[in-house]
Design a protein around this motif. Structure first.
Motif, PDB file in Angstrom:
ATOM      1  N   TRP A  85       0.838  -1.198   0.000  1.00 40.30           N
ATOM      2  CA  TRP A  85       0.000   0.000   0.000  1.00 40.30           C
ATOM      3  C   TRP A  85       0.870   1.243   0.000  1.00 40.30           C
ATOM      4  CZ3 TRP A  85      -5.315  -0.046  -0.001  1.00 40.30           C
ATOM      5  CH2 TRP A  85      -5.925  -1.292   0.214  1.00 40.30           C
ATOM      6  N   SER A  86       0.331   2.347  -0.513  1.00 40.38           N
ATOM      7  CA  SER A  86       1.038   3.625  -0.432  1.00 40.38           C
ATOM      8  C   SER A  86       0.021   4.761  -0.305  1.00 40.38           C
ATOM      9  CB  SER A  86       1.939   3.846  -1.648  1.00 40.38           C
ATOM     10  OG  SER A  86       1.168   4.070  -2.801  1.00 40.38           O
ATOM     11  N   LEU A  87       0.497   5.833   0.246  1.00 35.70           N
ATOM     12  CA  LEU A  87      -0.318   7.041   0.391  1.00 35.70           C
ATOM     13  C   LEU A  87       0.601   8.223   0.116  1.00 35.70           C
ATOM     14  CD1 LEU A  87      -3.032   8.354   1.282  1.00 35.70           C
ATOM     15  CD2 LEU A  87      -2.066   8.473   3.566  1.00 35.70           C
ATOM     16  N   THR A  88       0.271   9.025  -0.889  1.00 35.54           N
ATOM     17  CA  THR A  88       1.071  10.190  -1.255  1.00 35.54           C
ATOM     18  C   THR A  88       0.328  11.446  -0.848  1.00 35.54           C
ATOM     19  OG1 THR A  88       2.089   9.019  -3.099  1.00 35.54           O
ATOM     20  CG2 THR A  88       2.161  11.422  -3.180  1.00 35.54           C
ATOM     21  N   LEU A  89       1.077  12.381  -0.303  1.00 36.70           N
ATOM     22  CA  LEU A  89       0.503  13.634   0.175  1.00 36.70           C
ATOM     23  C   LEU A  89       1.345  14.792  -0.343  1.00 36.70           C
ATOM     24  CD1 LEU A  89      -1.587  14.931   2.148  1.00 36.70           C
ATOM     25  CD2 LEU A  89       0.179  14.791   3.871  1.00 36.70           C
ATOM     26  N   ASP A  90       0.704  15.780  -0.968  1.00 34.30           N
ATOM     27  CA  ASP A  90       1.388  16.979  -1.455  1.00 34.30           C
ATOM     28  C   ASP A  90       1.373  18.033  -0.354  1.00 34.30           C
ATOM     29  OD1 ASP A  90       1.709  15.824  -3.991  1.00 34.30           O
ATOM     30  OD2 ASP A  90      -0.268  16.522  -4.625  1.00 34.30           O
ATOM     31  N   LEU A  91       2.456  18.807  -0.290  1.00 32.37           N
ATOM     32  CA  LEU A  91       2.572  19.871   0.697  1.00 32.37           C
ATOM     33  C   LEU A  91       3.150  21.116   0.049  1.00 32.37           C
ATOM     34  CD1 LEU A  91       3.935  17.058   2.284  1.00 32.37           C
ATOM     35  CD2 LEU A  91       3.072  18.491   4.102  1.00 32.37           C
ATOM     36  N   ALA A  92       2.703  22.274   0.491  1.00 36.68           N
ATOM     37  CA  ALA A  92       3.296  23.551   0.103  1.00 36.68           C
ATOM     38  C   ALA A  92       4.038  24.072   1.335  1.00 36.68           C
ATOM     39  CB  ALA A  92       2.224  24.541  -0.341  1.00 36.68           C
ATOM     40  N   ARG A 102       8.549  28.731   7.400  1.00 31.38           N
ATOM     41  CA  ARG A 102       7.591  29.658   8.010  1.00 31.38           C
ATOM     42  C   ARG A 102       6.207  29.031   8.135  1.00 31.38           C
ATOM     43  NH1 ARG A 102       6.382  35.867   6.614  1.00 31.38           N
ATOM     44  NH2 ARG A 102       5.072  36.198   8.423  1.00 31.38           N
ATOM     45  N   ARG A 103       5.830  28.215   7.158  1.00 25.41           N
ATOM     46  CA  ARG A 103       4.496  27.610   7.175  1.00 25.41           C
ATOM     47  C   ARG A 103       4.513  26.364   6.290  1.00 25.41           C
ATOM     48  NH1 ARG A 103      -0.063  30.592   8.360  1.00 25.41           N
ATOM     49  NH2 ARG A 103      -1.913  29.342   8.209  1.00 25.41           N
ATOM     50  N   ILE A 104       3.745  25.356   6.694  1.00 22.63           N
ATOM     51  CA  ILE A 104       3.577  24.142   5.899  1.00 22.63           C
ATOM     52  C   ILE A 104       2.084  23.921   5.730  1.00 22.63           C
ATOM     53  CG2 ILE A 104       3.995  21.661   5.735  1.00 22.63           C
ATOM     54  CD1 ILE A 104       6.368  22.092   7.673  1.00 22.63           C
ATOM     55  N   THR A 105       1.656  23.792   4.484  1.00 25.49           N
ATOM     56  CA  THR A 105       0.246  23.562   4.187  1.00 25.49           C
ATOM     57  C   THR A 105       0.107  22.251   3.431  1.00 25.49           C
ATOM     58  OG1 THR A 105      -0.138  25.945   4.040  1.00 25.49           O
ATOM     59  CG2 THR A 105      -1.811  24.514   3.057  1.00 25.49           C
ATOM     60  N   PRO A 106      -0.426  21.213   4.106  1.00 21.54           N
ATOM     61  CA  PRO A 106      -0.667  19.964   3.382  1.00 21.54           C
ATOM     62  C   PRO A 106      -1.917  20.089   2.521  1.00 21.54           C
ATOM     63  CG  PRO A 106      -1.069  19.697   5.748  1.00 21.54           C
ATOM     64  CD  PRO A 106      -0.710  21.116   5.511  1.00 21.54           C
ATOM     65  N   ARG A 107      -1.914  19.438   1.362  1.00 16.36           N
ATOM     66  CA  ARG A 107      -3.122  19.404   0.531  1.00 16.36           C
ATOM     67  C   ARG A 107      -4.105  18.460   1.227  1.00 16.36           C
ATOM     68  NH1 ARG A 107      -3.867  21.279  -4.356  1.00 16.36           N
ATOM     69  NH2 ARG A 107      -1.725  21.093  -5.062  1.00 16.36           N
ATOM     70  N   ALA A 108      -5.323  18.910   1.382  1.00 14.11           N
ATOM     71  CA  ALA A 108      -6.329  18.132   2.101  1.00 14.11           C
ATOM     72  C   ALA A 108      -6.620  16.817   1.379  1.00 14.11           C
ATOM     73  CB  ALA A 108      -7.609  18.945   2.252  1.00 14.11           C
ATOM     74  N   ILE A 109      -6.538  15.718   2.136  1.00 12.05           N
ATOM     75  CA  ILE A 109      -6.876  14.400   1.597  1.00 12.05           C
ATOM     76  C   ILE A 109      -7.942  13.735   2.471  1.00 12.05           C
ATOM     77  CG2 ILE A 109      -4.664  14.022   0.434  1.00 12.05           C
ATOM     78  CD1 ILE A 109      -3.940  12.172   2.844  1.00 12.05           C
ATOM     79  N   THR A 113      -5.119  13.715  10.478  1.00 14.99           N
ATOM     80  CA  THR A 113      -3.999  13.226  11.288  1.00 14.99           C
ATOM     81  C   THR A 113      -2.766  12.988  10.433  1.00 14.99           C
ATOM     82  OG1 THR A 113      -4.836  10.957  11.092  1.00 14.99           O
ATOM     83  CG2 THR A 113      -5.462  12.191  13.072  1.00 14.99           C
ATOM     84  N   VAL A 114      -2.950  12.423   9.249  1.00 10.79           N
ATOM     85  CA  VAL A 114      -1.813  12.169   8.363  1.00 10.79           C
ATOM     86  C   VAL A 114      -1.333  13.473   7.724  1.00 10.79           C
ATOM     87  CG1 VAL A 114      -1.080  10.993   6.242  1.00 10.79           C
ATOM     88  CG2 VAL A 114      -2.377   9.750   7.985  1.00 10.79           C
ATOM     89  N   GLU A 115      -2.238  14.386   7.422  1.00 12.10           N
ATOM     90  CA  GLU A 115      -1.837  15.677   6.872  1.00 12.10           C
ATOM     91  C   GLU A 115      -0.899  16.392   7.845  1.00 12.10           C
ATOM     92  OE1 GLU A 115      -5.515  17.732   6.075  1.00 12.10           O
ATOM     93  OE2 GLU A 115      -6.244  16.045   4.896  1.00 12.10           O
ATOM     94  N   GLN A 116      -1.276  16.445   9.123  1.00 15.40           N
ATOM     95  CA  GLN A 116      -0.437  17.107  10.117  1.00 15.40           C
ATOM     96  C   GLN A 116       0.841  16.321  10.390  1.00 15.40           C
ATOM     97  OE1 GLN A 116      -0.834  20.241  11.254  1.00 15.40           O
ATOM     98  NE2 GLN A 116      -2.389  20.173   9.659  1.00 15.40           N
ATOM     99  N   TYR A 117       0.748  15.012  10.359  1.00 13.28           N
ATOM    100  CA  TYR A 117       1.920  14.165  10.550  1.00 13.28           C
ATOM    101  C   TYR A 117       2.952  14.438   9.446  1.00 13.28           C
ATOM    102  CZ  TYR A 117       4.690   9.963  11.336  1.00 13.28           C
ATOM    103  OH  TYR A 117       5.714   9.092  11.592  1.00 13.28           O
ATOM    104  N   ALA A 118       2.486  14.533   8.202  1.00  8.69           N
ATOM    105  CA  ALA A 118       3.379  14.805   7.077  1.00  8.69           C
ATOM    106  C   ALA A 118       4.043  16.176   7.230  1.00  8.69           C
ATOM    107  CB  ALA A 118       2.617  14.719   5.756  1.00  8.69           C
TER     108      ALA A 118
END
Length: 150
Positions: A85-92, A102-109, A113-118
């Motif tokens: 299995w895999s899960l890919t998450l984009d971040l700005a 200064r800031r990390i914004t994960p793309r909502a999936i 919990t995984v967005e903040q973890y990434a």
């Protein structure tokens, strides 16, 4: 109970109206980036790629945590592959000219919990990030892929 709470709020509001306003000394305008630039642009494909000097080493528990979130039903975006299995998450990532995050914004999936973890994984890799010299804070894009066996 609710009525008592509303009465308390009304009393506090009327008390606030009677409190005299004390003028304060003028302050210097903030030297921060405008709030609008604290949000990444809508089209992340136009952002430069965040360069990491060395390949990020993923601890065994990094993907294990994401696997646990998926198996608990809190994440539905995982993809079945031949290897597992895999899960890919984009971040700005908003970087300062001196290379600080200064800031990390994960793309909502739909998996907060995984967005903040990434975002935390990227923050932990901050010493391995290369930033092109710029005169202002700059948004970059990156992706993290978490993978685990079947």
């Amino acid at each position: 109970m609710i009525a008592a709470f509303l009465l308390l709020l009304q009393a506090a509001a009327s008390q606030a109206d009677q409190t005299p306003v004390v003028p304060t000394a003028p302050t210097a305008p903030p030297t921060t980036v405008p709030a609008s630039s604290l949000l990444p642009p809508q089209d992340w494909s136009t952002l430069p790629v965040l360069r990491i000097r060395r390949q990020a080493t993923t601890l065994a528990n990094t993907s294990a945590y994401v696997h646990g979130e998926v198996m608990a039903g809190r994440c539905a975006k995982a993809v079945r592959t031949v290897q597992g299995w895999s899960l890919t998450l984009d971040l700005a990532v908003l970087m300062t000219p001196d290379g600080r995050i200064r800031r990390i914004t994960p793309r909502a999936i739909d998996c907060p919990t995984v967005e903040q973890y990434a975002a935390g994984v990227i923050l932990g890799a901050r010493d391995a990030i290369d930033v092109v010299d710029t005169a202002a804070d700059t948004w970059y894009r990156t992706s993290l892929t978490f993978a685990w066996g079947a």
